[in-house]
Design a protein around this motif. Sequence first.
Motif, PDB file in Angstrom:
ATOM      1  N   LYS A 130      -5.111  -2.441 -16.673  1.00 15.14           N
ATOM      2  CA  LYS A 130      -5.730  -3.751 -16.510  1.00 15.14           C
ATOM      3  C   LYS A 130      -6.233  -3.952 -15.080  1.00 15.14           C
ATOM      4  O   LYS A 130      -7.243  -4.617 -14.842  1.00 15.14           O
ATOM      5  CB  LYS A 130      -4.705  -4.830 -16.877  1.00 15.14           C
ATOM      6  CG  LYS A 130      -5.258  -6.241 -16.918  1.00 15.14           C
ATOM      7  CD  LYS A 130      -4.141  -7.248 -17.188  1.00 15.14           C
ATOM      8  CE  LYS A 130      -3.488  -7.017 -18.521  1.00 15.14           C
ATOM      9  NZ  LYS A 130      -2.444  -8.042 -18.821  1.00 15.14           N
ATOM     10  N   THR A 131      -5.520  -3.368 -14.133  1.00 16.09           N
ATOM     11  CA  THR A 131      -5.905  -3.492 -12.727  1.00 16.09           C
ATOM     12  C   THR A 131      -7.270  -2.873 -12.472  1.00 16.09           C
ATOM     13  O   THR A 131      -8.125  -3.455 -11.798  1.00 16.09           O
ATOM     14  CB  THR A 131      -4.852  -2.814 -11.834  1.00 16.09           C
ATOM     15  OG1 THR A 131      -3.610  -3.484 -11.996  1.00 16.09           O
ATOM     16  CG2 THR A 131      -5.261  -2.863 -10.382  1.00 16.09           C
ATOM     17  N   THR A 171       1.633  -3.984  -7.277  1.00 10.42           N
ATOM     18  CA  THR A 171       0.758  -4.145  -8.438  1.00 10.42           C
ATOM     19  C   THR A 171      -0.203  -2.985  -8.566  1.00 10.42           C
ATOM     20  O   THR A 171      -0.450  -2.468  -9.665  1.00 10.42           O
ATOM     21  CB  THR A 171      -0.028  -5.459  -8.336  1.00 10.42           C
ATOM     22  OG1 THR A 171       0.891  -6.542  -8.186  1.00 10.42           O
ATOM     23  CG2 THR A 171      -0.871  -5.681  -9.567  1.00 10.42           C
ATOM     24  N   ALA A 172      -0.767  -2.566  -7.434  1.00 13.26           N
ATOM     25  CA  ALA A 172      -1.669  -1.412  -7.464  1.00 13.26           C
ATOM     26  C   ALA A 172      -0.915  -0.158  -7.898  1.00 13.26           C
ATOM     27  O   ALA A 172      -1.462   0.690  -8.616  1.00 13.26           O
ATOM     28  CB  ALA A 172      -2.298  -1.215  -6.087  1.00 13.26           C
ATOM     29  N   GLU A 203       1.607  -0.029 -10.001  1.00 12.01           N
ATOM     30  CA  GLU A 203       1.791  -0.092 -11.452  1.00 12.01           C
ATOM     31  C   GLU A 203       0.535   0.357 -12.190  1.00 12.01           C
ATOM     32  O   GLU A 203       0.605   0.936 -13.271  1.00 12.01           O
ATOM     33  CB  GLU A 203       2.175  -1.513 -11.856  1.00 12.01           C
ATOM     34  CG  GLU A 203       3.578  -1.921 -11.388  1.00 12.01           C
ATOM     35  CD  GLU A 203       3.896  -3.360 -11.715  1.00 12.01           C
ATOM     36  OE1 GLU A 203       3.035  -4.019 -12.334  1.00 12.01           O
ATOM     37  OE2 GLU A 203       4.987  -3.828 -11.355  1.00 12.01           O
ATOM     38  N   SER A 204      -0.628   0.104 -11.587  1.00 10.63           N
ATOM     39  CA  SER A 204      -1.872   0.483 -12.244  1.00 10.63           C
ATOM     40  C   SER A 204      -2.053   1.990 -12.305  1.00 10.63           C
ATOM     41  O   SER A 204      -2.676   2.506 -13.236  1.00 10.63           O
ATOM     42  CB  SER A 204      -3.060  -0.155 -11.512  1.00 10.63           C
ATOM     43  OG  SER A 204      -3.273   0.453 -10.260  1.00 10.63           O
ATOM     44  N   VAL A 205      -1.527   2.719 -11.317  1.00 12.31           N
ATOM     45  CA  VAL A 205      -1.738   4.170 -11.294  1.00 12.31           C
ATOM     46  C   VAL A 205      -0.715   4.915 -12.138  1.00 12.31           C
ATOM     47  O   VAL A 205      -0.868   6.125 -12.357  1.00 12.31           O
ATOM     48  CB  VAL A 205      -1.728   4.711  -9.840  1.00 12.31           C
ATOM     49  CG1 VAL A 205      -2.765   4.003  -8.999  1.00 12.31           C
ATOM     50  CG2 VAL A 205      -0.349   4.598  -9.212  1.00 12.31           C
ATOM     51  N   VAL A 206       0.348   4.239 -12.596  1.00 13.82           N
ATOM     52  CA  VAL A 206       1.344   4.910 -13.438  1.00 13.82           C
ATOM     53  C   VAL A 206       1.293   4.399 -14.877  1.00 13.82           C
ATOM     54  O   VAL A 206       2.190   4.694 -15.662  1.00 13.82           O
ATOM     55  CB  VAL A 206       2.772   4.726 -12.866  1.00 13.82           C
ATOM     56  CG1 VAL A 206       2.904   5.421 -11.540  1.00 13.82           C
ATOM     57  CG2 VAL A 206       3.143   3.268 -12.747  1.00 13.82           C
ATOM     58  N   GLY A 214       2.732   5.152  -2.709  1.00 16.15           N
ATOM     59  CA  GLY A 214       2.427   4.140  -1.698  1.00 16.15           C
ATOM     60  C   GLY A 214       0.957   3.749  -1.750  1.00 16.15           C
ATOM     61  O   GLY A 214       0.165   4.126  -0.870  1.00 16.15           O
ATOM     62  N   VAL A 215       0.598   2.994  -2.760  1.00 16.88           N
ATOM     63  CA  VAL A 215      -0.802   2.623  -2.988  1.00 16.88           C
ATOM     64  C   VAL A 215      -1.149   1.390  -2.148  1.00 16.88           C
ATOM     65  O   VAL A 215      -0.333   0.487  -1.972  1.00 16.88           O
ATOM     66  CB  VAL A 215      -1.044   2.327  -4.480  1.00 16.88           C
ATOM     67  CG1 VAL A 215      -2.514   2.041  -4.747  1.00 16.88           C
ATOM     68  CG2 VAL A 215      -0.579   3.511  -5.327  1.00 16.88           C
ATOM     69  N   HIS A 216      -2.361   1.374  -1.629  1.00 20.48           N
ATOM     70  CA  HIS A 216      -2.825   0.250  -0.809  1.00 20.48           C
ATOM     71  C   HIS A 216      -3.818  -0.592  -1.607  1.00 20.48           C
ATOM     72  O   HIS A 216      -4.558  -0.068  -2.437  1.00 20.48           O
ATOM     73  CB  HIS A 216      -3.474   0.767   0.474  1.00 20.48           C
ATOM     74  CG  HIS A 216      -2.589   1.698   1.241  1.00 20.48           C
ATOM     75  ND1 HIS A 216      -1.541   1.277   2.017  1.00 20.48           N
ATOM     76  CD2 HIS A 216      -2.579   3.055   1.318  1.00 20.48           C
ATOM     77  CE1 HIS A 216      -0.929   2.324   2.551  1.00 20.48           C
ATOM     78  NE2 HIS A 216      -1.538   3.421   2.140  1.00 20.48           N
ATOM     79  N   GLY A 217      -3.816  -1.898  -1.335  1.00 14.30           N
ATOM     80  CA  GLY A 217      -4.674  -2.796  -2.110  1.00 14.30           C
ATOM     81  C   GLY A 217      -5.210  -3.937  -1.289  1.00 14.30           C
ATOM     82  O   GLY A 217      -5.656  -3.760  -0.155  1.00 14.30           O
ATOM     83  N   THR A 218      -5.108  -5.122  -1.849  1.00 16.40           N
ATOM     84  CA  THR A 218      -5.803  -6.263  -1.269  1.00 16.40           C
ATOM     85  C   THR A 218      -5.181  -6.757   0.031  1.00 16.40           C
ATOM     86  O   THR A 218      -5.871  -7.359   0.843  1.00 16.40           O
ATOM     87  CB  THR A 218      -5.837  -7.416  -2.288  1.00 16.40           C
ATOM     88  OG1 THR A 218      -6.150  -6.876  -3.568  1.00 16.40           O
ATOM     89  CG2 THR A 218      -6.893  -8.424  -1.931  1.00 16.40           C
TER      90      THR A 218
END
Length: 527
Positions: free
Chosen positions: A29-30, A129-130, A132-135, A349-353
């Motif tokens: 969804k992300t 949240t980011a 969760e989107s990659v897994v 360790g995903v980076h986002g907003t």
Amino acid sequence: MGLMTSSFVLLLTVAVANLVAQWVPRISKTYLALLAGIIVGLIPGLNRQILGFENEIFMLLILAPLLFFEGQLTPMVKVGKGIPSILGTAFALAIGSAVVATVGLHLGFAVSLPVALIMVAISTPTDATAFESVVTGRKFSAQLGNHLKMESLFNDATGLILLQAGLMWLQTRHLSFGQNVGQLVVSAVGGAVVGGVLAFVVMLIRQQIVRTESNVVSSQTLIYLLTPIIIYLIAEKLAVSGIIAVVVAGLVHNGEANSSRFTAPRQMYLGVELMNFIAEILNGAVFVILGISLERIVRQQYQQMFQSLQWLWLGLAAYGLLVVCRVGYAYLFIAKRQWRPSWLFALGGVHGTVTLAMTFSIVNAVSAAQFQQIILVETVVIIVSMLLPTVLFKWLLPQDGDALSKPEILARIRQQMTAVGVARVRELDLDAAVKHTVIYDLQDQTKANPLRAFLRRWRGMTSHHQAISILQSRDQRWAMMQAFASERAFLADQARQHVVEVSLLHDIYTEVLMAEALVVDPASQMV
């Protein structure tokens, strides 16, 4: 008016993205929200309706409530046991990797040390949240996932302090390491104290009111929703970390919720539903905003991007150095000298907003040329940190078969359950019209009634008083209660026989209880 129009377009985009996500469940969804934001950015008429990115508004109205809700979903006991891990990942790892990456960028690309530190500091915060989107659709270690979640809750403050240190270094040409470390400690500890004290006071007030006849659910709910915003503002006014303050406030409220669930069940249920609803909307809005911002960055920096590719190599180098530091830390302190979980932790360790918000916050603190370079570098860091694990996890992680098969299992159990309820109604000695109405309602649980049947039902409800009388009748409610009791007994039997995973049965069982409440609760009846 501009803010209202902008908010309307953003919320509508989130709604559409979430609907599309149900049609393509294999795509996170992300990512769909991110793509929707890019599409909105590419449409001139819609893009013009969206206001420019305002860092303060984002931090106050989006990030603070999200972190508050994240904290509330985390038991205080778990945080207490994980304090060594939090101190290690959110502070020691963040500072250590910042030092290594800063020196690496300085030596490898001749970037001044202050500018290199600014780039690395902005890249420090990770996004749960980011991650969760990659897994999505993959099985990820619960222990590693918990480490990553705790890190993302607290390392934003470290990134902000490092950023302030870098900006001060750039302006004064002097870096006071001891002063900056002291500032980090004061900001973090002060934020935790302010958040904990304020949340405790709010909790006492709310709990005192809820135990009296003067309790008003609407007022209590408003206080609850405004709590993270108020605490964030007070913490920032006191020059401590507003981010850590709202996280700690959420932890305090987790204990409150688990200690008073049945004092005011309506209030508790409404609060939980609102928290889940707002968190889902804000999470979607975060990535829609990210998509729009990335499209605008590329469009505005198009010429700069192709004059020199140094920004690309800087972004890749910054992300690569941070990942290497994370691998080393995980190998030594988390993964027990195992390389595979070390790499999983590092890539998680995903980076986002938050990274994007920190980037926009320095627009007036650096020169135009420096800002152009920094924003392109951080764009690379965000995109690579999301795309690389998405691709690699397809090989490194097994598929989550339970998550992929969950919709089919739920549909099958729901059909069997509804058949039990319908069979029970057919056994009852009821008027034919009442029985027909009840069976129609039960079949709605499986969405088996087509649109044509719904329109016939709607026309009857709006034109025949007799139909309304049936819905209001004692026989109708009694029959529904009998059906729901049979359905709950069926689900309980399925759980005892271990036919399917109990958590899946809980989903349907909850739906039955909610449907039953609509029948018996006077406040929920609309006829």
